[in-house]
Design a protein around this motif. Structure first.
Motif, PDB file in Angstrom:
ATOM      1  N   TYR A 231       0.844  -1.187   0.000  1.00 45.92           N
ATOM      2  CA  TYR A 231       0.000   0.000   0.000  1.00 45.92           C
ATOM      3  C   TYR A 231       0.888   1.248   0.000  1.00 45.92           C
ATOM      4  O   TYR A 231       1.814   1.357   0.819  1.00 45.92           O
ATOM      5  CB  TYR A 231      -0.910   0.007   1.227  1.00 45.92           C
ATOM      6  N   SER A 232       0.570   2.170  -0.890  1.00 48.25           N
ATOM      7  CA  SER A 232       1.334   3.414  -1.002  1.00 48.25           C
ATOM      8  C   SER A 232       0.396   4.602  -0.895  1.00 48.25           C
ATOM      9  O   SER A 232      -0.720   4.565  -1.431  1.00 48.25           O
ATOM     10  CB  SER A 232       2.068   3.474  -2.342  1.00 48.25           C
ATOM     11  N   CYS A 233       0.870   5.645  -0.223  1.00 50.35           N
ATOM     12  CA  CYS A 233       0.102   6.882  -0.176  1.00 50.35           C
ATOM     13  C   CYS A 233       0.626   7.843  -1.237  1.00 50.35           C
ATOM     14  O   CYS A 233       1.788   7.760  -1.641  1.00 50.35           O
ATOM     15  CB  CYS A 233       0.165   7.515   1.206  1.00 50.35           C
ATOM     16  N   ALA A 234      -0.236   8.722  -1.661  1.00 49.15           N
ATOM     17  CA  ALA A 234       0.107   9.653  -2.721  1.00 49.15           C
ATOM     18  C   ALA A 234      -0.572  10.987  -2.482  1.00 49.15           C
ATOM     19  O   ALA A 234      -1.660  11.041  -1.888  1.00 49.15           O
ATOM     20  CB  ALA A 234      -0.308   9.087  -4.076  1.00 49.15           C
ATOM     21  N   ALA A 235       0.060  12.042  -2.961  1.00 53.12           N
ATOM     22  CA  ALA A 235      -0.473  13.400  -2.808  1.00 53.12           C
ATOM     23  C   ALA A 235      -0.629  14.052  -4.170  1.00 53.12           C
ATOM     24  O   ALA A 235       0.244  13.945  -5.030  1.00 53.12           O
ATOM     25  CB  ALA A 235       0.461  14.225  -1.934  1.00 53.12           C
ATOM     26  N   GLY A 236      -1.748  14.721  -4.358  1.00 51.40           N
ATOM     27  CA  GLY A 236      -1.996  15.412  -5.619  1.00 51.40           C
ATOM     28  C   GLY A 236      -3.391  15.979  -5.634  1.00 51.40           C
ATOM     29  O   GLY A 236      -4.172  15.761  -4.708  1.00 51.40           O
ATOM     30  N   ASN A 237      -3.695  16.679  -6.702  1.00 51.81           N
ATOM     31  CA  ASN A 237      -5.017  17.294  -6.825  1.00 51.81           C
ATOM     32  C   ASN A 237      -5.631  17.049  -8.205  1.00 51.81           C
ATOM     33  O   ASN A 237      -5.926  17.996  -8.941  1.00 51.81           O
ATOM     34  CB  ASN A 237      -4.927  18.796  -6.540  1.00 51.81           C
ATOM     35  N   PRO A 238      -5.833  15.792  -8.539  1.00 53.32           N
ATOM     36  CA  PRO A 238      -6.495  15.519  -9.814  1.00 53.32           C
ATOM     37  C   PRO A 238      -7.952  15.966  -9.781  1.00 53.32           C
ATOM     38  O   PRO A 238      -8.548  16.079  -8.720  1.00 53.32           O
ATOM     39  CB  PRO A 238      -6.390  13.991  -9.938  1.00 53.32           C
ATOM     40  N   ILE A 239      -8.495  16.219 -10.944  1.00 55.58           N
ATOM     41  CA  ILE A 239      -9.919  16.543 -10.999  1.00 55.58           C
ATOM     42  C   ILE A 239     -10.721  15.307 -10.601  1.00 55.58           C
ATOM     43  O   ILE A 239     -10.217  14.172 -10.664  1.00 55.58           O
ATOM     44  CB  ILE A 239     -10.328  17.040 -12.395  1.00 55.58           C
ATOM     45  N   LEU A 240     -11.957  15.524 -10.223  1.00 53.78           N
ATOM     46  CA  LEU A 240     -12.759  14.450  -9.642  1.00 53.78           C
ATOM     47  C   LEU A 240     -12.871  13.244 -10.565  1.00 53.78           C
ATOM     48  O   LEU A 240     -12.792  12.094 -10.120  1.00 53.78           O
ATOM     49  CB  LEU A 240     -14.146  14.979  -9.294  1.00 53.78           C
ATOM     50  N   SER A 241     -12.996  13.489 -11.833  1.00 56.41           N
ATOM     51  CA  SER A 241     -13.164  12.377 -12.770  1.00 56.41           C
ATOM     52  C   SER A 241     -11.892  11.564 -12.950  1.00 56.41           C
ATOM     53  O   SER A 241     -11.929  10.491 -13.557  1.00 56.41           O
ATOM     54  CB  SER A 241     -13.621  12.909 -14.136  1.00 56.41           C
ATOM     55  N   SER A 242     -10.776  12.035 -12.407  1.00 55.64           N
ATOM     56  CA  SER A 242      -9.482  11.358 -12.606  1.00 55.64           C
ATOM     57  C   SER A 242      -8.833  10.931 -11.304  1.00 55.64           C
ATOM     58  O   SER A 242      -7.633  10.659 -11.283  1.00 55.64           O
ATOM     59  CB  SER A 242      -8.532  12.286 -13.368  1.00 55.64           C
ATOM     60  N   ILE A 243      -9.578  10.836 -10.229  1.00 53.10           N
ATOM     61  CA  ILE A 243      -8.984  10.538  -8.931  1.00 53.10           C
ATOM     62  C   ILE A 243      -8.370   9.144  -8.876  1.00 53.10           C
ATOM     63  O   ILE A 243      -7.540   8.870  -8.022  1.00 53.10           O
ATOM     64  CB  ILE A 243      -9.998  10.703  -7.781  1.00 53.10           C
ATOM     65  N   ARG A 244      -8.758   8.262  -9.786  1.00 52.49           N
ATOM     66  CA  ARG A 244      -8.216   6.903  -9.772  1.00 52.49           C
ATOM     67  C   ARG A 244      -6.964   6.759 -10.634  1.00 52.49           C
ATOM     68  O   ARG A 244      -6.392   5.685 -10.705  1.00 52.49           O
ATOM     69  CB  ARG A 244      -9.293   5.921 -10.246  1.00 52.49           C
ATOM     70  N   ASP A 245      -6.537   7.835 -11.259  1.00 48.76           N
ATOM     71  CA  ASP A 245      -5.380   7.812 -12.137  1.00 48.76           C
ATOM     72  C   ASP A 245      -4.126   8.118 -11.341  1.00 48.76           C
ATOM     73  O   ASP A 245      -3.855   9.260 -10.977  1.00 48.76           O
ATOM     74  CB  ASP A 245      -5.564   8.828 -13.268  1.00 48.76           C
ATOM     75  N   ALA A 246      -3.308   7.099 -11.114  1.00 48.42           N
ATOM     76  CA  ALA A 246      -2.095   7.263 -10.311  1.00 48.42           C
ATOM     77  C   ALA A 246      -1.122   8.256 -10.928  1.00 48.42           C
ATOM     78  O   ALA A 246      -0.334   8.892 -10.223  1.00 48.42           O
ATOM     79  CB  ALA A 246      -1.421   5.914 -10.125  1.00 48.42           C
ATOM     80  N   ASN A 247      -1.162   8.410 -12.240  1.00 42.25           N
ATOM     81  CA  ASN A 247      -0.218   9.308 -12.915  1.00 42.25           C
ATOM     82  C   ASN A 247      -0.443  10.769 -12.546  1.00 42.25           C
ATOM     83  O   ASN A 247       0.421  11.617 -12.795  1.00 42.25           O
ATOM     84  CB  ASN A 247      -0.338   9.138 -14.430  1.00 42.25           C
ATOM     85  N   LEU A 248      -1.592  11.090 -11.977  1.00 38.25           N
ATOM     86  CA  LEU A 248      -1.933  12.473 -11.675  1.00 38.25           C
ATOM     87  C   LEU A 248      -1.584  12.855 -10.237  1.00 38.25           C
ATOM     88  O   LEU A 248      -1.890  13.963  -9.807  1.00 38.25           O
ATOM     89  CB  LEU A 248      -3.409  12.723 -11.958  1.00 38.25           C
TER      90      LEU A 248
END
Length: 124
Positions: free
Chosen positions: A93-110
């Motif tokens: 399990y990894s945590c990540a920080a970012g602010n993708p738009i709602l429709s892209s919250i599942r995209d790890a690249n963002l």
């Protein structure tokens, strides 16, 4: 910005674990935070996210109702409470920080910043 994940371990099916992710070098409230996981031989999978603004939470169908993501801005920490663990929850399990738009919250690249990962092993 650095993220430090901890709290993984080995647990029997049906048990619980709480993962923590401490953010340093930035203010937690500046970011949406997410947890992803990768099981052996599988693609990285979105688990949960908590939005930067408003704190709304979203979950994958596979963990909805069992996992809870939360954040403590004062402590610069995000948590993942995992209950009713199943064998198929075994993963890093990894945590990540970012602010993708709602429709892209599942995209790890963002997500811009990542922690190192913590192993969760669920056994029967």
């Amino acid at each position: 910005v650095q993220l430090q994940a901890s709290g993984g371990g080995s647990v029997q099916a049906g048990g619980s674990l709480r993962l923590s992710c401490v953010v340093s070098g930035a203010t937690l409230r500046s970011y949406g935070m997410a947890w992803f996981r990768r099981a052996p031989g599988r693609e990285r999978e979105f688990v949960a996210t908590i939005r930067q603004s408003g704190g709304r939470t979203y979950y994958s169908d596979s963990v909805k109702g069992r996992f809870t993501i939360s954040r403590d801005n004062a402590a610069n920490t995000v948590y993942l409470q995992m209950n009713s663990l199943k064998l198929e929850d075994t993963a890093v399990y990894s945590c990540a920080a970012g602010n993708p738009i709602l429709s892209s919250i599942r995209d790890a690249n963002l997500y811009h910043y990542w922690g190192q990962g913590t192993q969760v092993t669920v056994s029967s």
